[in-house]
Motif scaffolding. Sequence first.
Motif, PDB file in Angstrom:
ATOM      1  N   UNK A   1      49.360  56.370  22.827  1.00 50.79           N
ATOM      2  CA  UNK A   1      49.343  57.826  22.817  1.00 50.79           C
ATOM      3  C   UNK A   1      48.384  58.379  23.873  1.00 50.79           C
ATOM      4  N   UNK A   2      47.241  57.688  24.055  1.00 49.23           N
ATOM      5  CA  UNK A   2      46.275  58.132  25.060  1.00 49.23           C
ATOM      6  C   UNK A   2      46.892  58.101  26.452  1.00 49.23           C
ATOM      7  N   UNK A   3      47.699  57.064  26.702  1.00 52.45           N
ATOM      8  CA  UNK A   3      48.391  56.955  27.990  1.00 52.45           C
ATOM      9  C   UNK A   3      49.310  58.162  28.210  1.00 52.45           C
ATOM     10  N   UNK A   4      50.020  58.593  27.162  1.00 58.88           N
ATOM     11  CA  UNK A   4      50.915  59.740  27.285  1.00 58.88           C
ATOM     12  C   UNK A   4      50.139  61.012  27.604  1.00 58.88           C
ATOM     13  N   UNK A   9      48.645  65.204  31.407  1.00 59.30           N
ATOM     14  CA  UNK A   9      47.587  65.965  32.082  1.00 59.30           C
ATOM     15  C   UNK A   9      47.714  65.845  33.596  1.00 59.30           C
ATOM     16  N   UNK A  10      48.032  64.643  34.077  1.00 60.85           N
ATOM     17  CA  UNK A  10      48.232  64.458  35.521  1.00 60.85           C
ATOM     18  C   UNK A  10      49.399  65.285  36.021  1.00 60.85           C
ATOM     19  N   UNK A  11      50.500  65.286  35.259  1.00 56.35           N
ATOM     20  CA  UNK A  11      51.679  66.031  35.702  1.00 56.35           C
ATOM     21  C   UNK A  11      51.393  67.529  35.717  1.00 56.35           C
ATOM     22  N   UNK A  12      50.656  68.013  34.722  1.00 59.54           N
ATOM     23  CA  UNK A  12      50.295  69.428  34.707  1.00 59.54           C
ATOM     24  C   UNK A  12      49.470  69.780  35.947  1.00 59.54           C
ATOM     25  N   UNK A  92      55.524  65.208  46.553  1.00 59.79           N
ATOM     26  CA  UNK A  92      55.599  63.751  46.490  1.00 59.79           C
ATOM     27  C   UNK A  92      54.715  63.211  45.368  1.00 59.79           C
ATOM     28  N   UNK A  93      53.531  63.783  45.216  1.00 56.79           N
ATOM     29  CA  UNK A  93      52.624  63.366  44.143  1.00 56.79           C
ATOM     30  C   UNK A  93      53.230  63.692  42.779  1.00 56.79           C
ATOM     31  N   UNK A  94      53.792  64.903  42.640  1.00 59.83           N
ATOM     32  CA  UNK A  94      54.445  65.305  41.392  1.00 59.83           C
ATOM     33  C   UNK A  94      55.575  64.330  41.053  1.00 59.83           C
ATOM     34  N   UNK A  95      56.396  63.990  42.050  1.00 55.09           N
ATOM     35  CA  UNK A  95      57.528  63.087  41.817  1.00 55.09           C
ATOM     36  C   UNK A  95      57.050  61.702  41.391  1.00 55.09           C
ATOM     37  N   UNK A  96      55.949  61.223  41.981  1.00 53.71           N
ATOM     38  CA  UNK A  96      55.437  59.902  41.623  1.00 53.71           C
ATOM     39  C   UNK A  96      54.949  59.874  40.175  1.00 53.71           C
ATOM     40  N   UNK A  97      54.238  60.920  39.750  1.00 55.26           N
ATOM     41  CA  UNK A  97      53.778  60.985  38.358  1.00 55.26           C
ATOM     42  C   UNK A  97      54.964  61.099  37.413  1.00 55.26           C
ATOM     43  N   UNK A  98      55.955  61.891  37.792  1.00 57.84           N
ATOM     44  CA  UNK A  98      57.147  62.040  36.965  1.00 57.84           C
ATOM     45  C   UNK A  98      57.877  60.700  36.818  1.00 57.84           C
ATOM     46  N   UNK A  99      57.914  59.908  37.887  1.00 61.02           N
ATOM     47  CA  UNK A  99      58.561  58.587  37.815  1.00 61.02           C
ATOM     48  C   UNK A  99      57.827  57.680  36.828  1.00 61.02           C
ATOM     49  N   UNK A 100      56.494  57.772  36.799  1.00 59.43           N
ATOM     50  CA  UNK A 100      55.731  56.988  35.818  1.00 59.43           C
ATOM     51  C   UNK A 100      56.080  57.408  34.397  1.00 59.43           C
ATOM     52  N   UNK A 101      56.228  58.705  34.180  1.00 54.89           N
ATOM     53  CA  UNK A 101      56.564  59.202  32.842  1.00 54.89           C
ATOM     54  C   UNK A 101      57.953  58.737  32.434  1.00 54.89           C
ATOM     55  N   UNK A 103      59.349  56.091  33.283  1.00 50.98           N
ATOM     56  CA  UNK A 103      59.267  54.665  33.027  1.00 50.98           C
ATOM     57  C   UNK A 103      58.515  54.362  31.727  1.00 50.98           C
ATOM     58  N   UNK A 104      57.365  55.028  31.522  1.00 50.51           N
ATOM     59  CA  UNK A 104      56.459  54.649  30.435  1.00 50.51           C
ATOM     60  C   UNK A 104      56.518  55.561  29.219  1.00 50.51           C
ATOM     61  N   UNK A 105      56.929  56.822  29.404  1.00 52.95           N
ATOM     62  CA  UNK A 105      56.926  57.763  28.277  1.00 52.95           C
ATOM     63  C   UNK A 105      58.056  58.763  28.398  1.00 52.95           C
ATOM     64  N   UNK A 106      59.306  58.294  28.413  1.00 52.75           N
ATOM     65  CA  UNK A 106      60.447  59.213  28.629  1.00 52.75           C
ATOM     66  C   UNK A 106      60.585  60.268  27.537  1.00 52.75           C
ATOM     67  N   UNK A 107      60.021  60.025  26.361  1.00 47.50           N
ATOM     68  CA  UNK A 107      60.127  61.004  25.275  1.00 47.50           C
ATOM     69  C   UNK A 107      59.380  62.297  25.593  1.00 47.50           C
ATOM     70  N   UNK A 108      58.511  62.271  26.620  1.00 53.73           N
ATOM     71  CA  UNK A 108      57.768  63.473  27.007  1.00 53.73           C
ATOM     72  C   UNK A 108      58.615  64.464  27.801  1.00 53.73           C
ATOM     73  N   UNK A 109      59.747  64.017  28.342  1.00 55.16           N
ATOM     74  CA  UNK A 109      60.493  64.857  29.284  1.00 55.16           C
ATOM     75  C   UNK A 109      60.931  66.198  28.695  1.00 55.16           C
ATOM     76  N   UNK A 110      61.506  66.254  27.492  1.00 60.25           N
ATOM     77  CA  UNK A 110      61.870  67.577  26.956  1.00 60.25           C
ATOM     78  C   UNK A 110      60.669  68.510  26.824  1.00 60.25           C
ATOM     79  N   UNK A 111      59.526  67.966  26.402  1.00 56.71           N
ATOM     80  CA  UNK A 111      58.327  68.785  26.272  1.00 56.71           C
ATOM     81  C   UNK A 111      57.875  69.302  27.636  1.00 56.71           C
ATOM     82  N   UNK A 112      57.972  68.446  28.649  1.00 52.89           N
ATOM     83  CA  UNK A 112      57.554  68.840  29.997  1.00 52.89           C
ATOM     84  C   UNK A 112      58.371  70.032  30.489  1.00 52.89           C
TER      85      UNK A 112
END
Length: 286
Positions: A1-4, A9-12, A92-101, A103-112
């Motif tokens: 959960x901490x990773x999410x 926070x990074x994506x914001x 480019x930075x936004x896209x890289x963080x989004x790619x990590x999400x 990969x690692x936390x796809x359930x966050x996408x609707x909230x984002x």
Amino acid sequence: MERQYHLLARLEHDFDHVIETCEALIGHVEHAPPKGWVLGDTPFDIAWLRHALLDFWYQDGQDGRATRNYIGLIAADSTLLAYVADINHAKQTFAATLAEIRQDAPSLLPEIKAVLPFRHPTLHDHLRGQGLARLHLKQCWRHLPVADAPLSRVRLAWYSSGRSIKRLSVRDAERRLLEMDTESPHIRIQLRHLADIPDGEPLAQVQTQAPVMRANLFFREALSDGRMRRAMNLPLPLFIPSEDGRLPSHNTPKATPPNTRTRAKRADTKLEDAPFLPSLRVYRYR
């Protein structure tokens, strides 16, 4: 959960930076307006540029795979190009963080998609009345196109014949059909057709792509690799290096793409005319 929480926070932060760099470019243009041209009857002005740069939203009923185009040409001096570079780096930075999400936390996408707009109430309140309430993530990270060097001319044309082709094995096609309603007669027919061909035969899955504006760029002088021209798609306005502030010569295509394909069909096409498995858009090679 901490990773999410860390990723969110990074994506914001990255989203904030995309907005800030776009606003910085808009502020610069307000004080030093460049020459520009927009496809169609819309004039090039600060309102059009702001909308083109900050349209990050789904419209009601919009296909999630589709993006809106803002086709234009902008003469850019070195200062304006620096602002463009800042925007593209932020994206480019936004896209890289989004790619990590993804990969690692796809359930966050609707909230984002639902939450990020509220970080910028001015943007959200302005667009909410138009039925724009969720972020279109691809429109957030797609880069602003930039010409490599000053141009002598630009040739624009709609490209309406694009398609992506992905190879599938017979086993892959069978697995995908079996995931569908196998009680349906048309699925059973396709499974029988598939059973009649060799297991090792490659198949092609075809996806027709939306029309895009294609730009052929002709450079004033050869690039370091000797090239005198380059082709690129233009979903957003093209920024053209121009210290004298003038736009290169360019044509004026129609504002909307043609309804039918404009290029002759290749005589050496490798795929059969009719789909072999219509439910999967799968074709056999000739």
